[in-house]
Scaffold this motif. Structure first.
Motif, PDB file in Angstrom:
ATOM      1  N   LEU A  74      51.638 -50.800  -9.685  1.00 15.84           N
ATOM      2  CA  LEU A  74      52.205 -49.617  -9.209  1.00 15.84           C
ATOM      3  C   LEU A  74      53.615 -49.881  -8.202  1.00 15.84           C
ATOM      4  CD1 LEU A  74      48.927 -47.737  -8.519  1.00 15.84           C
ATOM      5  CD2 LEU A  74      50.244 -47.260 -10.396  1.00 15.84           C
ATOM      6  N   ALA A  75      53.420 -50.768  -7.592  1.00 16.92           N
ATOM      7  CA  ALA A  75      54.486 -51.153  -6.895  1.00 16.92           C
ATOM      8  C   ALA A  75      55.924 -51.396  -7.713  1.00 16.92           C
ATOM      9  CB  ALA A  75      54.237 -52.561  -5.921  1.00 16.92           C
ATOM     10  N   GLU A  76      55.779 -51.726  -8.871  1.00 20.28           N
ATOM     11  CA  GLU A  76      56.933 -52.050  -9.679  1.00 20.28           C
ATOM     12  C   GLU A  76      57.702 -50.566  -9.803  1.00 20.28           C
ATOM     13  OE1 GLU A  76      56.255 -53.609 -13.705  1.00 20.28           O
ATOM     14  OE2 GLU A  76      54.769 -54.807 -12.800  1.00 20.28           O
ATOM     15  N   GLY A  77      57.183 -49.358  -9.454  1.00 18.61           N
ATOM     16  CA  GLY A  77      57.649 -48.236  -9.534  1.00 18.61           C
ATOM     17  C   GLY A  77      57.973 -47.625  -8.160  1.00 18.61           C
ATOM     18  N   CYS A  78      57.000 -47.966  -7.084  1.00 17.98           N
ATOM     19  CA  CYS A  78      57.448 -47.641  -5.779  1.00 17.98           C
ATOM     20  C   CYS A  78      56.358 -48.440  -4.886  1.00 17.98           C
ATOM     21  CB  CYS A  78      56.994 -45.969  -5.485  1.00 17.98           C
ATOM     22  SG  CYS A  78      57.276 -45.480  -3.950  1.00 17.98           S
ATOM     23  N   MET A  79      57.016 -49.290  -4.243  1.00 21.39           N
ATOM     24  CA  MET A  79      56.234 -50.119  -3.180  1.00 21.39           C
ATOM     25  C   MET A  79      55.274 -49.254  -2.192  1.00 21.39           C
ATOM     26  SD  MET A  79      57.437 -53.484  -1.108  1.00 21.39           S
ATOM     27  CE  MET A  79      56.371 -54.412   0.249  1.00 21.39           C
ATOM     28  N   SER A  80      55.903 -48.235  -1.623  1.00 18.95           N
ATOM     29  CA  SER A  80      55.516 -47.497  -0.489  1.00 18.95           C
ATOM     30  C   SER A  80      54.207 -46.706  -1.118  1.00 18.95           C
ATOM     31  CB  SER A  80      56.482 -46.057  -0.331  1.00 18.95           C
ATOM     32  OG  SER A  80      57.261 -46.735   0.887  1.00 18.95           O
ATOM     33  N   SER A  81      54.155 -46.238  -2.342  1.00 17.66           N
ATOM     34  CA  SER A  81      53.080 -45.532  -3.010  1.00 17.66           C
ATOM     35  C   SER A  81      51.810 -46.729  -3.103  1.00 17.66           C
ATOM     36  CB  SER A  81      53.326 -45.045  -4.394  1.00 17.66           C
ATOM     37  OG  SER A  81      54.342 -44.242  -4.379  1.00 17.66           O
ATOM     38  N   ALA A  82      52.392 -47.892  -3.649  1.00 20.45           N
ATOM     39  CA  ALA A  82      51.552 -48.974  -3.593  1.00 20.45           C
ATOM     40  C   ALA A  82      50.833 -49.563  -2.186  1.00 20.45           C
ATOM     41  CB  ALA A  82      52.112 -50.244  -4.409  1.00 20.45           C
ATOM     42  N   TRP A  83      51.660 -49.652  -1.456  1.00 20.77           N
ATOM     43  CA  TRP A  83      51.491 -50.079  -0.186  1.00 20.77           C
ATOM     44  C   TRP A  83      50.134 -49.190   0.392  1.00 20.77           C
ATOM     45  CZ3 TRP A  83      53.231 -53.765   3.562  1.00 20.77           C
ATOM     46  CH2 TRP A  83      52.774 -53.393   4.743  1.00 20.77           C
ATOM     47  N   VAL A  84      50.255 -47.689   0.242  1.00 20.66           N
ATOM     48  CA  VAL A  84      49.683 -46.687   0.845  1.00 20.66           C
ATOM     49  C   VAL A  84      48.169 -46.847   0.086  1.00 20.66           C
ATOM     50  CG1 VAL A  84      48.989 -44.150   1.130  1.00 20.66           C
ATOM     51  CG2 VAL A  84      51.085 -45.081   1.560  1.00 20.66           C
ATOM     52  N   LEU A  85      48.207 -46.843  -1.295  1.00 19.41           N
ATOM     53  CA  LEU A  85      46.877 -47.175  -2.119  1.00 19.41           C
ATOM     54  C   LEU A  85      46.271 -48.409  -1.768  1.00 19.41           C
ATOM     55  CD1 LEU A  85      45.076 -46.464  -4.436  1.00 19.41           C
ATOM     56  CD2 LEU A  85      46.580 -48.309  -5.694  1.00 19.41           C
ATOM     57  N   GLY A  86      47.020 -49.483  -1.401  1.00 22.49           N
ATOM     58  CA  GLY A  86      46.205 -50.763  -1.129  1.00 22.49           C
ATOM     59  C   GLY A  86      45.677 -50.488   0.190  1.00 22.49           C
ATOM     60  N   VAL A  87      46.159 -50.037   1.123  1.00 25.80           N
ATOM     61  CA  VAL A  87      45.509 -49.885   2.423  1.00 25.80           C
ATOM     62  C   VAL A  87      44.312 -49.014   2.495  1.00 25.80           C
ATOM     63  CG1 VAL A  87      45.806 -49.336   5.000  1.00 25.80           C
ATOM     64  CG2 VAL A  87      47.645 -50.737   3.877  1.00 25.80           C
ATOM     65  N   ILE A  88      44.515 -47.847   1.729  1.00 25.44           N
ATOM     66  CA  ILE A  88      43.352 -46.982   1.951  1.00 25.44           C
ATOM     67  C   ILE A  88      42.564 -47.438   1.178  1.00 25.44           C
ATOM     68  CG2 ILE A  88      42.987 -44.538   1.421  1.00 25.44           C
ATOM     69  CD1 ILE A  88      45.937 -43.839   2.626  1.00 25.44           C
ATOM     70  N   ALA A  89      42.709 -47.653  -0.119  1.00 26.50           N
ATOM     71  CA  ALA A  89      41.683 -48.097  -1.060  1.00 26.50           C
ATOM     72  C   ALA A  89      40.752 -49.156  -0.345  1.00 26.50           C
ATOM     73  CB  ALA A  89      42.361 -48.389  -2.478  1.00 26.50           C
ATOM     74  N   ILE A  90      41.291 -50.013   0.285  1.00 25.00           N
ATOM     75  CA  ILE A  90      40.729 -51.023   0.844  1.00 25.00           C
ATOM     76  C   ILE A  90      39.417 -50.600   1.941  1.00 25.00           C
ATOM     77  CG2 ILE A  90      40.681 -53.375   2.488  1.00 25.00           C
ATOM     78  CD1 ILE A  90      41.335 -54.003  -0.541  1.00 25.00           C
ATOM     79  N   HIS A  91      39.936 -49.573   2.404  1.00 24.23           N
ATOM     80  CA  HIS A  91      38.826 -48.916   3.551  1.00 24.23           C
ATOM     81  C   HIS A  91      37.827 -48.537   2.725  1.00 24.23           C
ATOM     82  CE1 HIS A  91      42.720 -47.937   5.782  1.00 24.23           C
ATOM     83  NE2 HIS A  91      42.435 -49.450   6.050  1.00 24.23           N
ATOM     84  N   ASN A  92      37.792 -48.122   1.459  1.00 24.58           N
ATOM     85  CA  ASN A  92      36.433 -47.813   0.746  1.00 24.58           C
ATOM     86  C   ASN A  92      35.659 -49.043   0.489  1.00 24.58           C
ATOM     87  OD1 ASN A  92      37.586 -45.233   0.775  1.00 24.58           O
ATOM     88  ND2 ASN A  92      37.627 -45.123  -1.633  1.00 24.58           N
ATOM     89  N   TRP A  93      36.379 -49.997   0.524  1.00 26.42           N
ATOM     90  CA  TRP A  93      35.485 -51.348   0.454  1.00 26.42           C
ATOM     91  C   TRP A  93      34.807 -51.659   1.686  1.00 26.42           C
ATOM     92  CZ3 TRP A  93      35.978 -56.080   3.046  1.00 26.42           C
ATOM     93  CH2 TRP A  93      35.401 -56.838   2.546  1.00 26.42           C
ATOM     94  N   GLN A  94      35.800 -51.423   2.818  1.00 21.19           N
ATOM     95  CA  GLN A  94      35.298 -51.845   4.134  1.00 21.19           C
ATOM     96  C   GLN A  94      34.063 -51.071   4.499  1.00 21.19           C
ATOM     97  OE1 GLN A  94      37.857 -51.767   7.498  1.00 21.19           O
ATOM     98  NE2 GLN A  94      36.433 -52.807   8.864  1.00 21.19           N
ATOM     99  N   LEU A  95      34.377 -49.652   4.324  1.00 20.29           N
ATOM    100  CA  LEU A  95      33.141 -48.771   4.587  1.00 20.29           C
ATOM    101  C   LEU A  95      31.566 -49.263   4.314  1.00 20.29           C
ATOM    102  CD1 LEU A  95      32.276 -46.116   6.527  1.00 20.29           C
ATOM    103  CD2 LEU A  95      33.012 -44.886   4.097  1.00 20.29           C
ATOM    104  N   ALA A  96      31.749 -50.012   2.958  1.00 18.15           N
ATOM    105  CA  ALA A  96      30.489 -50.452   2.514  1.00 18.15           C
ATOM    106  C   ALA A  96      29.883 -51.290   3.334  1.00 18.15           C
ATOM    107  CB  ALA A  96      30.859 -50.973   1.050  1.00 18.15           C
ATOM    108  N   LEU A  97      30.537 -52.109   4.275  1.00 17.95           N
ATOM    109  CA  LEU A  97      30.010 -53.044   5.155  1.00 17.95           C
ATOM    110  C   LEU A  97      29.391 -52.356   6.517  1.00 17.95           C
ATOM    111  CD1 LEU A  97      33.048 -55.665   5.100  1.00 17.95           C
ATOM    112  CD2 LEU A  97      31.165 -55.089   3.635  1.00 17.95           C
ATOM    113  N   PHE A  98      29.620 -51.126   6.706  1.00 22.06           N
ATOM    114  CA  PHE A  98      29.052 -50.396   7.872  1.00 22.06           C
ATOM    115  C   PHE A  98      27.672 -50.064   7.574  1.00 22.06           C
ATOM    116  CE2 PHE A  98      33.402 -50.003   9.149  1.00 22.06           C
ATOM    117  CZ  PHE A  98      33.702 -49.464  10.329  1.00 22.06           C
TER     118      PHE A  98
END
Length: 394
Positions: A74-98
């Motif tokens: 996705l970053a090949e098209g827009c790094m900002s969009s891929a950055w937001v996806l990367g950060v936010i989607a990782i939170h769906n993983w981290q919430l599983a640790l709570f």
């Protein structure tokens, strides 16, 4: 229903199909200072936020390499969009640790709800019955206007004098914080990484996650989320969310460099760019940089997941080396994209040029604290020579 192999192939294909769409939307995203609604809808519809989310909450529970392949594409098209996806989607993983009660708070009515973050340990914490009182102002919360919750970092004072404070992530709902609109930057404009303000709000104990639990790969959420995926070290997952989009952005710049220069003739000397040794060298180095950075990322997560499946922890030197590997990515990509830009002629100084946008975005990504290699290099060298690690975000 698709099996995992079919699902990951579908995700890869969908990400590839979105690359030209995101490239077309990039100027609008910069103007808005956030992702266009249609981009967020596309990411939700295609299931990109669910790649690492627990299956019991509608997620796919795929592997980190599956997620980061999608992010880089996705970053090949827009790094900002891929950055937001990367950060936010990782939170769906981290919430599983709570503690699982936290996941019920966030996803109990809608498993597509998103979480932003700012992990800088600037919060002020007071202990109170059943939890904590949290206050503070945090910066750089990427994609926060798309989210209904936020993860915030803070140091919890030790109960016993002389003991070290306890770093935790605090989960706070949208009603309990303000977004301070202050994102005015040179690159990654569409990430909308605004400040977050919290004024004396109560956070129950179960809505906090101890960094040490993540480091030890033994978190409260593992009682219900017991897949090896959720036994990976949190620090190793998150730092890749803020470095891997640079790899994709550089690949996009490589493709645009080829398209821009294949038939270009210098207006001053009439020389064909395809015969310019400097341009050839810049392109070759950028191509190798993409390949090297991607290979190291995939290799490291293969090893991490293998160890988690075997129930064998990573050695400290392995963790420190992987941490340094991640910190080097954006530095390498920023050097490579600068060479591409300065060997593409004067037209690339215009902001709307794709190589210019990649240059600005990658260099802005390098400003993230996780992408400063020096201190991670010192730590790796010290650990290799027998010293204790000075970093536990590993």
């Amino acid at each position: 229903m698709l099996n995992h192999d079919q699902l990951r192939q579908r995700l890869y294909r969908q990400a590839e199909e979105l690359v030209p769409v995101l490239r077309e939307r990039a100027a609008e995203a910069e103007r808005l200072g956030r992702l266009p609604d249609q981009t967020l809808n596309d990411f939700q519809q295609e299931g990109f936020f669910r790649i690492l989310q627990p299956a019991r909450w509608g997620g796919y529970e795929l592997e980190p390499n599956d997620f980061f392949r999608v992010q880089m594409t996705l970053a090949e098209g827009c790094m900002s969009s891929a950055w937001v996806l990367g950060v936010i989607a990782i939170h769906n993983w981290q919430l599983a640790l709570f503690d699982d009660r936290a996941a019920r708070d966030v996803w109990g009515e809608d498993s597509s709800v998103l979480i932003s973050s700012s992990y800088m340990p600037v919060g002020k914490v007071e202990r109170t019955e059943g939890g904590f009182i949290l206050s503070g102002r945090w910066g750089f919360s990427s994609g926060c206007k798309h989210c209904d919750w936020v993860f915030l970092g803070a140091l919890v004072p030790a109960l016993e004098p002389g003991r070290a404070p306890d770093y935790r992530t605090f989960l706070v709902p949208r009603k309990d914080y303000q977004i301070l609109d202050n994102w005015n930057v040179m690159g990654l404009e569409a990430t909308g990484s605004h400040d977050i303000l919290v004024e004396r709000v109560f956070v129950p104990e179960y809505r906090t996650h101890r960094a040490m639990d993540g480091f030890m790969q033994d978190s409260p959420g593992n009682a219900v989320n017991d897949a090896p995926l959720y036994r990976l070290p949190f620090g190793q997952i998150f730092v890749r969310a803020v470095s891997s989009s640079a790899i994709g952005a550089l690949q996009g710049a490589v493709e645009q460099f080829i398209a821009h220069n294949r038939a270009r003739v210098g207006v001053n000397d009439g020389r064909k760019m395809v015969q310019d040794p400097a341009a050839q060298l810049a392109l070759a180095n950028a191509m190798v940089c993409v390949d090297d950075c991607r290979a190291v990322l995939l290799r490291n997560f293969d090893l991490m997941l293998q160890r988690a499946q075997e129930g064998a922890p990573l050695e400290m030197q392995e963790r420190v080396k992987m941490r340094y590997d991640s910190s080097l990515v954006v530095q390498k990509c920023s050097t490579a994209v600068a060479d591409l830009m300065f060997n593409s002629g004067a037209s690339t100084i215009f902001r709307e040029h794709g190589i210019n946008r990649a240059f600005r975005d990658i260099h802005t990504g390098r400003a993230h604290v996780a992408n400063h290699p020096a201190k991670y290099a010192w730590n790796l060298g010290g650990v290799a020579m027998g010293q204790d690690s000075n970093d536990f975000f590993l």
